[in-house]
Write an enzyme that holds these catalytic residues in place. Sequence first.
Site, short mmCIF file in Angstrom:
data_model
loop_
_atom_site.label_atom_id
_atom_site.label_comp_id
_atom_site.label_asym_id
_atom_site.label_seq_id
_atom_site.Cartn_x
_atom_site.Cartn_y
_atom_site.Cartn_z
N LYS A 726 -4.93 17.14 67.26
CA LYS A 726 -3.77 17.16 68.61
C LYS A 726 -3.56 14.95 67.43
CE LYS A 726 -3.21 16.01 73.38
NZ LYS A 726 -4.23 15.89 74.24
N GLY A 728 0.46 11.79 67.84
CA GLY A 728 0.68 11.16 68.72
C GLY A 728 2.07 12.42 69.41
N VAL A 732 -1.51 20.93 67.35
CA VAL A 732 -1.13 21.91 65.82
C VAL A 732 -2.11 23.07 66.72
CG1 VAL A 732 -1.64 22.48 63.48
CG2 VAL A 732 -0.97 19.82 64.69
N LYS A 747 2.49 23.64 64.39
CA LYS A 747 2.50 22.55 64.82
C LYS A 747 3.58 22.18 66.13
CE LYS A 747 3.28 17.78 62.39
NZ LYS A 747 3.44 17.28 61.58
N ASP A 840 2.53 7.32 54.35
CA ASP A 840 0.90 7.60 55.21
C ASP A 840 0.07 8.29 53.93
OD1 ASP A 840 -0.54 7.48 56.81
OD2 ASP A 840 0.97 9.11 58.16
#
Length: 1335
Positions: A726, A728, A732, A747, A840
């Site tokens: 999970k 923001g 999933v 997703k 990221d």
Amino acid sequence: MSRKENLNRSSSSNSIEFNRDRDRDSSNISNSSNINCNNSSQTPPIPQHNSLSGRSKHSSPIHSLKKKGSLVRQGIEDLFSSLSVDTHSSSNSNNNSSSNNNNNNNNHNINSSSESSTPTTPRSSFTPQVTMNSNQSSGNNSPQLSSRSSSQSTLIPSNEPTKSLAKFFLLAQQVDYVGDSSSTLLPVENLGLLSIQWKTYFTIGLNSTTTGYDVLKYISIKTNRDLKSLTLADSDGKIIDNDYILTQQRCKKFVVVEDLNIDDLKMKQLNHLQQLPPPSQQQLPPPQSHQQQLLQQQLQQRLQNQNQNQNNNSNSNSNSSSSSSCSTPQSIVSQQQKLHQMLLNQQQIQSSQSTTPTNSSQKSSPNKVTDHQHVENCNFTSPSPSSPSSPSSPSSGMILDGFNLDGNGGRPTPLIITPSSPSSMRKNPPAIPPRSPSSFSGGSPLNNILLNNTELISEPVTTTTTTTTTTSSSSSLSVTTTISNPNYTQNLPTTPLSNSSSNNNNNGSFITLQDTTNNKSIINNNRESPPESPMGSRKSSGSSNTTSSTTNTTTPSSSSLTTSSGKESRDRDSKDKEKDLIGSGNNNNNNNNNNNNNNNNNKVEKEKENYCKFLDAVNSFNMVGNNGVLFNGEANRNMKLTNAQEEKCKILDNYFNHYYQELFKYLHQRHRRIKTIEDFTVESRMDRQGAEQWMKKQFEKETNFLRNKRAGMKLKEFKILTQIGKGGFGQVFLAQKKDTGDIVTLKRLKKQTVEWANQRNQVSQEKSVMLVDNKWITKLLYSFQDANYLYLAMEYHCGGDFRALLNNLGTLSEDEARFYMIEMIEAISSLHEMGIVHRDCKPSNFVLDKLGHIKLIDFGLSKEGIEKRNGWNKATMNELRKSCLSASFTSNTMKAASAYLSGGTNVMAYRRPIAHSAVGSPEYMSPEIVNDQGYDMTCDYWSLGCVFVEMLCGFNPFCADTPNDVFINILRWKETLDWPLFTQELSVEAADLLKNMLMEQPHRLGGKGKQDFKNHPFFKNHNWDEIVNGQVKPPFVPKVESDIDTSYFEDAVNNDSSTWDIDDNDCGGYGSGGYGGGGPQARDPFNNLKIPFFTYRKSSALSLSMSSEIAQSLNYNNGNTYSNYTSNNNNNNLHNNQIHEKNGNSGYNHFHFDSIEQQNQYQLSLLSPNSSDKSIGMIQYIKKFRYQQLQQQLQQHFQQQNHLQQLKSNHRKSPTRQLISSLLYKGDDKTSILQNYSSQSQPSLANQLQSSSSSPSPSLQSQSQSPSLQSSSKSTPNLSSSLLENPVKEELEYKNQTENEVEIKKENESEEIQSLRDQLKEIIIYEDYDQEYSI
């Protein structure tokens, strides 16, 4: 990461000792060291917090994190409670003792105890959390915290006040910017229907004394904007006072608004106006004093005009009185009182003259004038001779805080006060907008009459009625606009039109023209923008027109009132105004000459500024309202839209923006696919009929691809098994496709959240990246949407993420870390080669497949095309904005470019392509991202270096309790990274790799790509290529029971399906009350937003990279291509076979069949509903096995063809045969040719022929058995035996064979080989397994 500190104060030594507990409560090792800080530039020591970690068997610097967490929190709470008790217990009577203690504190020494194996990380102090006087003495259990002293004699440094980092988003309404790929663009642009907003933000540290005024002042300096036009609000839109301390606000995100939009105050103001008494019952209050500075400048300008225009004897007394009042240095309040008295006198004078006949040179008598406004900056209109409500302003009139001063006599003229607009609640009138056409045309905003009292972009206009009145002596036009609405009636502000408006292109004026026949009004108003930057920053705006703004006004024609967009329309309007000046009288001739000169100067300045296109140059449109009002010209931004209209605008804007982006992307990819197919048909040497049939199949697949995109998918086609994560933006799930049995990772993203966060482009970027054929990237299988959600179905990797692996193992050995680092570097570098920055990189974004190899996921924050986006890129954002605002940007840029090409020294310093958006996880963000200095692709290698530290040491080097502390640690990374402590148990090569990865941006490892890592000693002498090719077994191979095993996912939720919020009916239909069934109150424009071209199926995949590879591999001139391709596949599968054999599981990828029929039967049996999930893998293996068989058969056929072709070419290369062949093909008699060759005139040639005939070629010997050769030998019975053996005979036979070569080739080529070729091409180009299964 939790840390524990025991702080004890020793009264005997006056020092602070930090005892760190590592499960050894009885032993405290202290190493005291005295620190002198006589030098003020020396960085003060910061209390070091211990990091306890990990597993003892791995010798990690961090020990028992989870067990120590509760103890650390309890210790900190006790510490704060003791500090608060000591603070509240202190009183004013103890000031003397407190001061003595403060004096003694100057000689304290700091003794810090540390262990060699404990990492020390600078941490911010907790002083802001406790309200405490610095002069008060604390208790024995609290540490001594002293503030920094400015004196050089201070011996004890202390921590700087803790700064709470907050983000301030600047929302500024700017003009449109149009540039090409080589132009400089700002980092973020959000395209609206009619405007472009540039959004940027500043990260500012807040201390206990930072107020809203300090932040606004800082941002105004950084952005070159007027401080008075900036307003601070919180994330909810609530206005924050300037004296408010921002640390008291819980939120850490603020909004700085330029030219505050007060649309939400319109209804309040209108209700207030409706409750006011009529104008006859009100009194006129004196003007407010908030415009004191502007009032003084206007009065001074009025004095200059009065001295030059004293021609009327009747107004001499009033003129002298006004001059004396202005020339005498008095306060603004006294001047306002005198002006108020002048207005009352003027009312009495005009009331006495109301019975006399009026002419064009006299002033009309208005109704009784009273004020009904309670705010400043009001708008007024003069009465008309014919009607009390019709306006008429005098020549050279000036509106000055409610008074219209006559230019001829200086006597104030009473004005009818119209109802104030909502924008009258503004404290300060805005100045000229930045980068607008008027800002480059000269003239100060304070000297511009039209802009002094003109309101900007806050007037709702629906239906207008206008009356205009002109006079012969005073050729000024005043316009009154009235709003007609079923709910209310209001008059818009009145604006006089003067000659100076041509110098400023009528910016800031509302111009209306009434059509009495059709009862319609044509409204024309130019685009307006927020206030400009300070005057000192705009040197290019000349001051030659500062005096022309006070000239006499004129009356333009009706055609000039309707303004049009673009430079030609403005020039045409100025010419019309010049024609009207001729008929208005001879008094304006001098003013016309001055204005013509000013216009010529403005044209020259406008030509210099040629790299920007403003929105006033956009083509206009016409719209008819509900009441029959025609809006002609640009879109009226002041018009108030209903909620339904705003929803429609947002939906259309988002839809068409995304639609054309995806459409152009598809067209580009389609063109590349067509080019690849055409090249393949040429290189494969296919005949015309076969090429047309094969291309027809590809075109059908392209059609199916588009049809599948339009068809769409539904959630009910999948079976949700469990939730595995999970985030923001959504959840999933582990799901299974019902028709094919594919196990996928589903997703789900909520549209409303995605659109609210402006993440639509990020979702599209993530989808595009996962469509790339890359072994390191998780592939996208399906994508679809419904009314509320977006769905991405990807490959499922049952090994879990790398974060779970680190949590279970603690630390890794260097050999294990080397394996995973090589695969991570390959994954990141493959993205960089495509021009994409991940931004990221963290352990949770690397997953392990069922074989233990690394896969990269989560591309929502990736960014593509930094070089194309930013062009040359200035060093900082501030310089970029200055260059955009500078009027001489184009000339400076061209000079810099020419100097660079010519090798000059005066070259502007440009940096490498960079980006400025701050994204990523806090612990893994590079310093240049946190500091907003701009970054490139090496920011991913900084994040990878942080992951490498976690592998070897077991902790993140910048970890802290709060994100603010994390950012502070990153900004002080040189102090945070204690390399002797971190690398004491590492090898020299590993320590050097860490230092080079966590380095400044220019010197960071990875600037030249993955080759920098290959050359590093840590990787140089190891099997890099073998690891990449899959020939080395991973350190960890997941052991799963089935394909749906989720044991390696820590966040898996397998029991409660009610929390999944899944509706098989797609929960996206329309309800009875609006979008989503939520009623009228729940209407949301993003609920029904359909993103175009979002649907995707793997069965309709059109892989461009696969086609290009096949076009290169199918090179028929090289027979070793297929053998090399097959050997590579065998090498790639070698590692997988070894793993299955070692684990004792043969797996389901090994099946052998005796015939194709057996394979087909087994394939059909697997398609039954009772078949397991592994049937798909079996079918895939069958297809690959069939593919290899076709390759081998076709390879043998091609080798035979190449060998035959080579024999023929060798036969034709003989010079003697070439000569004989040339003679034979001329059509001469064969007998005469042979006799000539056998004559004595050519003995050498005959001998050469005889010698060459003694060794015939093997190809002809093998071909002598063919019927064609036998028939050709019988056709020459009269030749002598000696000549029958020479090459002439062979050439004759070869000629007969070549005549029927094409027909013989078609007859000998079997139908089986042809079918194999067609099947092989289809499998190679498009591995469309789904369509094959359905067959």
